[in-house]
Design an enzyme around this catalytic site. Sequence first.
Site, PDB file in Angstrom:
ATOM      1  CG  ASP A  60      -2.104  -0.646   0.949  1.00 55.54           C
ATOM      2  OD1 ASP A  60      -2.704  -0.796  -0.220  1.00 55.54           O
ATOM      3  OD2 ASP A  60      -2.763  -1.275   2.116  1.00 55.54           O
TER       4      ASP A  60
HETATM    5  C1  BGC Z   1       0.212   1.541   6.568  1.00 59.63           C
HETATM    6  C2  BGC Z   1      -0.139   0.228   5.469  1.00 59.63           C
HETATM    7  C3  BGC Z   1      -1.530   0.451   5.226  1.00 59.63           C
HETATM    8  C4  BGC Z   1      -2.069   1.456   4.706  1.00 59.63           C
HETATM    9  C5  BGC Z   1      -3.627   1.753   4.243  1.00 59.63           C
HETATM   10  C6  BGC Z   1      -0.190   2.893   5.766  1.00 59.63           C
HETATM   11  O1  BGC Z   1      -0.095   3.653   6.638  1.00 59.63           O
HETATM   12  O2  BGC Z   1       1.685   1.449   6.544  1.00 59.63           O
HETATM   13  O3  BGC Z   1       0.279  -0.766   6.124  1.00 59.63           O
HETATM   14  O4  BGC Z   1      -2.144  -0.612   4.648  1.00 59.63           O
HETATM   15  O5  BGC Z   1      -1.648   2.654   5.384  1.00 59.63           O
HETATM   16  O6  BGC Z   1      -4.443   1.817   5.547  1.00 59.63           O
HETATM   17  C1  NOJ Z   2      -1.824  -3.280   5.628  1.00 63.89           C
HETATM   18  C2  NOJ Z   2      -2.799  -3.787   4.666  1.00 63.89           C
HETATM   19  O1  NOJ Z   2      -4.337  -3.985   5.120  1.00 63.89           O
HETATM   20  C3  NOJ Z   2      -2.580  -4.516   3.279  1.00 63.89           C
HETATM   21  O2  NOJ Z   2      -3.676  -4.651   2.568  1.00 63.89           O
HETATM   22  C4  NOJ Z   2      -1.303  -4.214   2.903  1.00 63.89           C
HETATM   23  O3  NOJ Z   2      -0.975  -5.232   1.919  1.00 63.89           O
HETATM   24  C5  NOJ Z   2      -0.173  -4.201   3.653  1.00 63.89           C
HETATM   25  N1  NOJ Z   2      -0.500  -3.153   4.740  1.00 63.89           N
HETATM   26  C6  NOJ Z   2       1.019  -3.742   2.968  1.00 63.89           C
HETATM   27  O4  NOJ Z   2       1.109  -2.326   2.763  1.00 63.89           O
END
Ligand code: BGC
Ligand code: NOJ
Length: 698
Positions: free
Chosen positions: A369
Amino acid sequence: MRYFVPLGTTLEVWQLTLTNQRAQAVDLSIFSLVEFCLWDAMDDATNFQRNYSIGEVEVADGIIYHKSEYRERRNHFAYLACSQPPAGFDTDRETFLGAYRGLDSPLAVERGSLSNSIAHGWQPIGAMHIRMHLEAGEQQTIIFLLGYHENPEEAKFDPPETQLVNKRTVLPIIQKYLQVESVQAAFNRLQEYWCSLLGRFQVNTPDIHTNRMVNIWNVYQLMATFNFSRSASYFESGIGRGMGFRDSNQDLLGFMHLLPERTRERILDLAATQLPSGGAYHQYQPLTRRGNNEVGSGFNDDPLWLVLSVCAYIAETGDWSILDQPVAYDNLPGSEESLYGHLQRSLQYTLDRLGPHGLPLIGRADWNDCLNLNCFSGSPGQSFQTTTNKDGKVAESVFIAGLFIRSALDMAKLVEKREGEPAAEYYLQAAKQLEKAVWEAGWDGAWFRRAYDDFGDPVGSTECLEGQIYIEPQGMCVMAGLGVMDGRARVALDSVADRLATPHGILLHQPGYTRYYLNLGEISSYPPGYKENGSVFCHTNPWIMIAEAMLGNGARAHDYYLRINPSNREEMSEVHRCEPYVYAQMIAGREAPTYGEAKNSWLTGTAAWNYVAITQWILGIRPGLDGLHIDPCIPPEWDGFSAERTYQGSRLHITVHNPEHVSWGVVRLEKDGIPVEGNVIRVDAESKEHQVEAWMGK
Ligand code: BGC
Ligand code: NOJ
C-alpha cells in the site's frame, strides 16, 4: 470468556473462584470496573462538548445500567451485574478515581469503599465493590456479567409512561448467567466449539513451536482476521476501516478448512463489491456490505486475490457450485452474473491495463500500500492511498505480473474442468505473455525487479541507489512458477538469503529509503527499518517459505518459518516485545534502532499465509482440485510427523516417515494400507475415516 446468547444480546462473563488456603478466615474486597463507551466510536473520541453531557445510568437491585441516548433514538443499553450483592458502586468516573488521579491509583480502592455515585454526563463507568468472607479452606465463586441488550422499540420503557429502561426483557438472561451451572454449561459449549474447530487439523511434529502455532494459536488468530480484517484493533481505532478486499481474500486462504460455509458467504460478499470493470472497492463495510467510497478502487492487485481464494475454496471443499452463484456488481440489483464471470473479469482487468513494458499497471498501489507510484504528494496530511496526481499509464508492477500468472494458472484449471482444454488456453497464453514481459523487463540479473515508476525507471534494481531488492516479487514470481525449471528462481531466492534474510525474519527491501522520494510515496515516509520501509513485514515471509518449499529446500523453508514464529521468539521477549502467541504485522528491520521489536499484532495477513506455508507447503498437506496432496518439504533431520485432518467430510489420519532423512520427496504412499499412485489422496463422500501413510526418500 465471551458468550453470545440470542440475537440482540451479548454477554461477557468473568468467573472468579477464590480459595482461602490459610488457617484463618479472611475478609476480602474485590473491585471491578468497566468504562462505558457512548455508542459512537468516532464521536466519543472527538466531540467532547456534546458527549460529556449525554451520559446517563440507572442502578436497580445492584445492577448498573448504562443508558446514554436511550431516551431518544437508541433502543440498546449496557449493564454490569454481579452474583453477590455489591457493598457499593460508582457510575461516575471522577468520583471513583478522585480528582487528578488515573486508573493506577483510584481513590475509591485506596479508601476501600465506593460512593454510590450516579453519573450525570462526563464519563459513565460501572464500578462495584464486593466484600467476601472466606473461612479457612473455604472456596467461593463470583460471577460478573457485562452485557449489551436491545429492547423492542415498542417496549423500551417500563412503566411505559416513564423514561426508565424496561428491564423485564433482560433480567431472565442476567439471572440465568449469574448461576455457576449456566456459566459452566456455556463455557463447556464454547470449549467444545473451539475443540471441534481446532480438531479439524492437528499436527504432531518434532518442533514444539510448529505444534503450538498450528494446533492452537495460529488458528485463533485466523478467526480474528476473518472477523475483523484490519479494522477495530488496538492499533487502528475508530470506524474508518472496512473489510479489505485483498486482505479478506487472503485471510480466507488459511481459514476455509475451519468454517467452509462462512467462507462461501464471505467470498460472495467480497465479489459483490467488485465493479463491472473487474476492479474492486478496496474496502467494504460488513454491516451494509457497501464499498467504502472514500477509498474507492484502483488498487490493481485487488481483483486477482479473489481468483486465488475461490480456487483454494473449491480445492478445499469440492464445492464447484459456487462458480454458478449469481453475484451483483457493486451490490446493484439487476447486475448479477455468475461468480465464474466475476473471476473472468478479475483477470481481464489486468490484461486491459498493461503498461509500456507489457507489465500490469500498478494503479494506486499493489499489495504494498505504501509504494505509491502515481501519487507524488508534497502536502502533509494528504492520503497516500487516495491521492493520485499522475494519469497512471506508466508505472507498472512486477509483483502484479507474478500474482496474475499464479491466478491465471489456477483459473486455467477451473476453466479446463468446466469448458474443456481449448477454453483454458486463453489463460495459459495470457500467463505466457506476462511471463515473457517479466523476463524481458522484470528480471534484474539476480532477482526480480519490483516495479517501474512514473518516469519508467526500475524500482528494486541494482540501478537504484536505495531499495535495490524487494521481497514481494521474489516470493510471488517463484510461487507463479517463474524460473523454477531453469534455475533463475534459485538465484532469486539466494539473493533473498544474502541480502534480505536476517535472524529476525526477511526484510521487505534493502537498503531502506533514507529520504522522502516523491515518486515512491509513503514507503519512503517511514524511517528506515520500519513498516513498509524495510522492516520484516511478516506477511511476505511465508511467500519465501513457500517458494523455498517449491524448490525443495525444507531446511531453509522451516528456518524462515521459525524466525518469525511468535512462540519461537518468546525467549527473546525483551527484544520482540509482543505477545508470544500471535503474529505481528512487522518486526523492526536491521536499519531500525529497535531492530527485532515486533509491532501491530493480531490483524495481519501474516496469520493466513504462515498457516498456508507451514501446513500446505512445509508439512505439505495441500488441497488441490484433484484431492489432498501429500508433499512434505521438511527439515531433513526430522524423522517424520503425523497429522489429523478433516477433508471434504472425511477424517484422515496421516503419518509421514522420513527414514532416509531427506527434505523432500514422497516415494511411497498408502491409503488404508493400499498403495496409491502419485501423491494425491482422493476421498469420496461415503468413507469417513482413512489411514494415510507416506514414506519420504531419495
Ligand atoms: C500503512 C499500511 C496500510 C495503509 C492503508 C499505511 O499507513 O503503513 O500498512 O496498508 O496505511 O491503511
Ligand atoms: C496492510 C494492508 O491492510 C494490506 O492490504 C497491505 O497489503 C499491507 N498493509 C502492506 O502495505
